[in-house]
Design an enzyme around this catalytic site. Structure first.
Site, PDB file in Angstrom:
ATOM      1  N   LYS B  92      52.167  25.902  38.943  1.00 18.71           N
ATOM      2  CA  LYS B  92      51.032  25.535  39.787  1.00 18.71           C
ATOM      3  C   LYS B  92      51.097  26.449  40.993  1.00 18.71           C
ATOM      4  O   LYS B  92      51.965  26.293  41.859  1.00 18.71           O
ATOM      5  CB  LYS B  92      51.091  24.064  40.218  1.00 18.71           C
ATOM      6  CG  LYS B  92      50.014  23.728  41.245  1.00 18.71           C
ATOM      7  CD  LYS B  92      50.101  22.321  41.789  1.00 18.71           C
ATOM      8  CE  LYS B  92      49.254  22.215  43.061  1.00 18.71           C
ATOM      9  NZ  LYS B  92      49.230  20.855  43.606  1.00 18.71           N
ATOM     10  N   GLY B 153      46.583  15.563  50.564  1.00 17.00           N
ATOM     11  CA  GLY B 153      47.094  14.363  51.212  1.00 17.00           C
ATOM     12  C   GLY B 153      46.106  13.656  52.116  1.00 17.00           C
ATOM     13  O   GLY B 153      46.443  12.649  52.731  1.00 17.00           O
ATOM     14  N   ALA B 179      43.952  17.699  44.624  1.00 16.19           N
ATOM     15  CA  ALA B 179      44.036  17.458  46.066  1.00 16.19           C
ATOM     16  C   ALA B 179      42.826  16.712  46.615  1.00 16.19           C
ATOM     17  O   ALA B 179      41.679  17.026  46.298  1.00 16.19           O
ATOM     18  CB  ALA B 179      44.215  18.751  46.863  1.00 16.19           C
ATOM     19  N   GLY B 180      43.128  15.729  47.444  1.00 17.63           N
ATOM     20  CA  GLY B 180      42.101  15.003  48.167  1.00 17.63           C
ATOM     21  C   GLY B 180      41.752  13.642  47.588  1.00 17.63           C
ATOM     22  O   GLY B 180      41.074  12.845  48.238  1.00 17.63           O
TER      23      GLY B 180
END
Lengths: 66, 251
Positions: B92, B153, B179-180
């Site tokens: 990743k 985060g 993400a998010g």
């Protein structure tokens, strides 16, 4: 002679190899990776890679991460 | 299908922020995930080998990340180290350009992606929600493009759903919303927008009840995927009665 291991000064034998340094610093870890002066040292090469005074070594192991 | 491998789960789980190995194991099981992200750190700061034991015995595949890297050079070196440590060429790829927002430095990202593809890595690129950049990453040979919904985060969900949908149209490779994600509806939306999978960590690991949230995310991803395939009704400004007017009694 003196080398730097994970950012801290460390005293090692003059004929020390990467393998010996890893053994001393990675207790409890089997999946470890090593960078010597910014280059990867493959596991197969640890025993044949001598350290030189002033070397900078990073000994890394798995941790949690996103 | 991701990087030539077939997965039955479309939920990728990050281990970052997990409070204990027991919680990690329960969350992994509840989530049904088959691909879990891990990181590399100096041995004295790393978890003991037991984290990998937990992951190994649950049969999940490991996806090392390059979290904390700020340049292509750092990310390429970290990827090579991860390949040594974890015995996988999957990575990743994340290259961070700003401390406060942890948004990707896309110039360094594309540079790193090109180098890693040339070294036969299977690159899953964490990126912004820019469809043009997504296409550039796919053209560079990335196995998946992983746009953020909002900063890492933050739990702010998907701030620009339109861009995610456009990005999905722009590339052939899998798109993983990364993400998010804050809660289950965010994961469902990602799938409804056409994403192939969702990667999340904090939403589960920092939830009050990580195991229950992991199950919620699993069902949200499945629900969103089903809804995407089922074809939603068009939005209308006014109502359209679902009960027929024909035969209405005069009372």
């Amino acid at each position: 002679m003196q080398v730097t291991v994970n950012g801290a000064a460390a005293e090692v034998a003059d004929d020390a190899t990467v393998a010996e340094l890893v053994a001393a610093h990675s207790t409890g870890h089997d999946r470890v990776a090593v960078a010597l002066n910014g280059d990867v040292v493959p596991r197969t090469g640890w025993a044949q890679t001598p350290l030189t005074a002033g070397d900078s070594v990073e000994v890394l192991a798995p941790t949690a991460g996103g | 299908m991701l990087g030539g491998e077939t997965f039955t789960s479309r939920l990728l789980l990050g281990t970052g922020g997990v409070p204990s190995l027991e919680v990690l194991e329960r969350a992994v099981r509840a989530s049904g995930t088959q691909l879990v992200t891990v990181a590399l750190r100096r041995v004295e700061a790393s978890a003991s080998g037991s984290m990998l034991e937990v992951l190994d015995r649950n049969g999940v595949r490991l996806l090392p990340n390059t979290a904390g890297c700020r340049t292509a050079r750092e990310a390429v070196l970290t990827s090579r180290l991860a390949r040594e440590a974890f015995g996988t060429s999957w990575v990743k790829l994340e290259v961070i350009g700003d401390e406060r927002t942890l948004l990707p430095d896309v110039v360094e990202l594309l540079d790193a992606a090109e180098q890693l593809v040339a070294e036969d890595f299977t690159v899953l690129a964490y990126t912004t929600d820019d469809p043009v950049l997504g296409r550039r990453l796919a053209d560079a040979g990335c196995a998946a493009v992983m746009p953020l919904g909002s900063p890492i985060g933050s739990g702010l969900g998907i701030r620009n759903p339109h861009n995610i949908a456009l990005l999905r149209e722009a590339v052939e490779v899998p798109v993983v919303l990364d993400a998010g994600i804050g809660t289950a509806s965010d994961a469902a939306l990602a799938m409804e927008l056409g994403c192939d999978a969702v990667l999340l960590a904090s939403a589960v690991t920092r939830a009050r009840d990580p195991e229950r949230m992991a199950l919620a995310m699993r069902q949200a991803v499945e629900g969103g995927r089903l809804a995407r395939g089922a074809g939603r009704i068009p939005r209308r400004w006014h109502a359209e009665a679902s009960t027929p007017m024909h035969g209405l009694p005069e009372l």
